[in-house]
Design a protein around this motif. Sequence first.
Motif, short mmCIF file in Angstrom:
data_model
loop_
_atom_site.label_atom_id
_atom_site.label_comp_id
_atom_site.label_asym_id
_atom_site.label_seq_id
_atom_site.Cartn_x
_atom_site.Cartn_y
_atom_site.Cartn_z
N ARG A 664 0.80 -1.21 0.00
CA ARG A 664 0.00 0.00 0.00
C ARG A 664 0.85 1.28 0.00
O ARG A 664 0.32 2.37 -0.20
CB ARG A 664 -0.93 0.02 1.22
CG ARG A 664 -2.13 -0.86 1.09
CD ARG A 664 -3.14 -0.37 0.04
NE ARG A 664 -3.96 0.71 0.54
CZ ARG A 664 -4.08 1.89 -0.03
NH1 ARG A 664 -3.41 2.17 -1.13
NH2 ARG A 664 -4.85 2.82 0.48
N SER A 670 -6.90 -1.63 -4.17
CA SER A 670 -7.06 -2.93 -4.84
C SER A 670 -6.00 -3.16 -5.90
O SER A 670 -6.09 -4.11 -6.67
CB SER A 670 -8.45 -3.01 -5.48
OG SER A 670 -8.62 -1.97 -6.44
N THR A 673 -3.94 -6.65 -5.26
CA THR A 673 -4.62 -7.88 -4.87
C THR A 673 -4.73 -8.86 -6.03
O THR A 673 -4.64 -8.47 -7.20
CB THR A 673 -6.02 -7.56 -4.33
OG1 THR A 673 -6.76 -6.83 -5.32
CG2 THR A 673 -5.94 -6.73 -3.07
N SER A 744 -4.10 -17.40 -7.18
CA SER A 744 -5.21 -16.84 -6.42
C SER A 744 -5.88 -17.85 -5.51
O SER A 744 -6.62 -17.45 -4.59
CB SER A 744 -6.24 -16.25 -7.39
OG SER A 744 -5.69 -15.19 -8.13
N HIS A 747 -3.47 -17.11 -2.63
CA HIS A 747 -3.09 -15.72 -2.39
C HIS A 747 -4.16 -14.71 -2.77
O HIS A 747 -3.92 -13.49 -2.70
CB HIS A 747 -1.79 -15.39 -3.15
CG HIS A 747 -0.61 -16.18 -2.71
ND1 HIS A 747 -0.05 -16.05 -1.46
CD2 HIS A 747 0.11 -17.16 -3.34
CE1 HIS A 747 0.98 -16.88 -1.34
NE2 HIS A 747 1.09 -17.58 -2.46
N GLU A 749 -7.86 -12.60 -2.52
CA GLU A 749 -8.50 -11.90 -1.40
C GLU A 749 -9.33 -12.87 -0.57
O GLU A 749 -10.15 -13.63 -1.09
CB GLU A 749 -9.37 -10.78 -1.94
CG GLU A 749 -8.60 -9.60 -2.50
CD GLU A 749 -9.50 -8.42 -2.82
OE1 GLU A 749 -9.71 -7.57 -1.93
OE2 GLU A 749 -9.99 -8.36 -3.96
N ASP A 754 -3.72 -14.73 1.68
CA ASP A 754 -4.06 -13.46 1.04
C ASP A 754 -2.82 -12.56 0.99
O ASP A 754 -2.10 -12.42 1.98
CB ASP A 754 -5.17 -12.79 1.86
CG ASP A 754 -5.71 -11.52 1.21
OD1 ASP A 754 -5.01 -10.91 0.39
OD2 ASP A 754 -6.84 -11.14 1.56
N VAL A 755 -2.57 -11.96 -0.18
CA VAL A 755 -1.41 -11.08 -0.33
C VAL A 755 -1.38 -10.03 0.77
O VAL A 755 -0.31 -9.71 1.32
CB VAL A 755 -1.42 -10.39 -1.72
CG1 VAL A 755 -0.30 -9.36 -1.81
CG2 VAL A 755 -1.28 -11.41 -2.83
N ALA A 756 -2.54 -9.51 1.12
CA ALA A 756 -2.61 -8.47 2.14
C ALA A 756 -2.24 -8.98 3.53
O ALA A 756 -1.93 -8.19 4.42
CB ALA A 756 -4.01 -7.86 2.18
#
Length: 765
Positions: A664, A670, A673, A744, A747, A749, A754-756
């Motif tokens: 971020r 987004s 993601t 995905s 990874h 959302e 999850d990438v985040a």
Amino acid sequence: MKPIRRHWGRPLRQAVMALAVCLLAACGGGGGGDRAAGVEPGPEAPGGQVPLPPEVPEPSPAPYAEALELRAAITGATIPDDGQPVVDFQLANENNIAITDLTGDDVRFIIAKLRTSPLGNFTGNWQSYINRIEQAGSVGPGTEPKLQATTESSGELTNSGDGSYRYRFATDISTLPEDILAQAESEGLDLSVETGLTHRIAIQFGNSGGTANPVYDWVPASGATDGILHRDIAATSNCNRCHDKLALHGSGRVEIEYCVTCHNPGTTDANSGNTVDLKVMAHKIHRGANLPSVQAGGEYVIYGFGSRAHDYSLLHYPQDIRNCTNCHVGTGTIGDRDDLLLTAQGDNWNEYPSQAACGSCHDDLDFSRHAGGQEDDSRCASCHSSTGFVGSIADSHSIPVDEARAQFAAEVISVDGGAPGEAPTINFRVSNPQTGEDYDLLNDPVWTGSGASLNVRVAWDTGDYHNTGNGADDASSVAVSASGSTPNGDGSFRVTLGQPIPDASTAPGIAASGSGVAVVEGRAVIEDDEGESLRVPLDNAHGFFSIDEADGQATARRQSVAIGQCLVCHQSLSLHGDNRSNNIDSCVTCHNPRNTDREVRAIAATPPTDGKAEESLDFKTMIHGIHAAGIRENPLQIVGFRGFTTYVYDEDTVHYPGNIGNCRACHTESGFTLPLASTVLGSTVDTGDLHDDPRDDTVVTPTTAVCSSCHDDSVARAHMTANGGSFDTTQAALDNAEVVEQCSVCHGEGRTADVAEVHPVRELP
């Protein structure tokens, strides 16, 4: 009027925090009446008494070691007659649940006084009472012992059992050891207790998942906390805009207000002989490789814990060092910086010149000879002020190019035509926002003079730029000079691209589709105050247009990165001869998945050493590769314009100041993601035999291309290929679903990795 963010000070924050901790520790409350209006009473207890409400259990104490965040507040401090300061504080976790198992091994304390200065009440320096002597000689050029501020933790910690604590310092600050006093005297330092001055107690916590550095300012003689002198030059949140977040000395020191209790004029690195006073050290670190002393062949090194050398001689600051308001800002210098936190003395850099602050960047200046010789700071403002001979410090640190840029603004008004087989006509203008007038692009000297440049570029398509059919052997956008434009009669101009949007009638036989973009780019040339030519980058402007959209409405390219987030650290991004400036939608027209440095690698003056025939210039891989220099196994190497320069982005040349895992810091909410947009192309790594035809290109699958630009080691690459990624495929195989990335599944959302979540993603201040 812009909103102004102010640093309202510690007493208010401490009061709010104390109240929150108290409430959540189940402090009692009261009120009138036995029920709300309209609520009938419940059944009576035996004897006619209304029953008591059920007891609500107090929350269980939170284990200190498991806290993800520490919320600490100092509630009071005194210096008793015995000279051993006493501090009261409260501690809770991220849920405001009291922490009751803190031990003396988990916490450190420091106390300092704010020494006065002849320059006035808004100046001065902290001086710690808690010090040690560092001996020189083990490493570095230093030869003399030096005093260093430090912390203590050997005092008496009293736990009340409800999240509140009291610490009694072990050090009697009124009777310091003789060797400390003698060393201080030899350095001209005063360690006497002066209870009439502002004092600061600060705390550092360790051995937990959270960090906190609460501070408490008060005047011991009166106990006052309001209406007293403070010294707040820079706000931590301003530092964290780039540093994301500032965490040093084992990551336990995270607040500027805490840092300055040690990093003040009374602390020196004995091994190098350099002061670690924050105003000197921070300036010198940020100027790094551009320090005059380093440019002359010297070095700037600080020896830290374990006598380890921290060499800042190679550090390159990512913006103009004269931009003082990127760190310091007050009501007098805020300008248009409404993104920063104001501090009480945020204007000091402009109002109170000093040898220490000024000499930190200008470290080749001999003050004994400067302007007839300066023994101290008393005469600095006679020249360096708004009424002085050389003007204010802000004037001396002005950036002429940035000031001149305010005179130019470009706009793409519309694009006529642009269907396959048609040459689009772009209507545009360049105006002066300060006067509201349009420039005559064909006659105004700022655009016709030597060194000026103004062009319009066109690229396609916005799903992911590739520019196939552009008539070149690379995938760059197509340019036309504005010198051939025609006035529209209203201050705007129009220019027609020199070739049509491809319709498959020419090589490589692939028609453009979707939407395209037109970009105005360039640089003006003006004369500065001294009669010298000044090249002024024009912030690029862009406008989208339909090529063959069914409804005729243009589709914008996805926005993964916001230029404002880039400029937090870079201040201004002007590249490629100052033609490409401050516009991501301009950058990606050439830095697209189909472009590589193949053409210039063949003629590189200094050939790369990575063994590659070409390197991708795709924005999503190149920018990651540059910023991630500190974690990559293999430095990214790119050959630049006409082969003149080979750029090697290794850990000696790139020093990313933040947490590289915080997507971020650069991306939109987004923009990082998974899954990626379905239109994202694989990144070309081999353009094949037909350089104008992408169908024989070797590509890396899109997600793999992004992730491997940071995670380039063999283990990471193996993980990617095991999950559908490929470093050796074609775009056709991707389009036909012969190669399918499964990134995905884990990874994406909301998924398990999850990438985040696997990256420490957080919003910046």
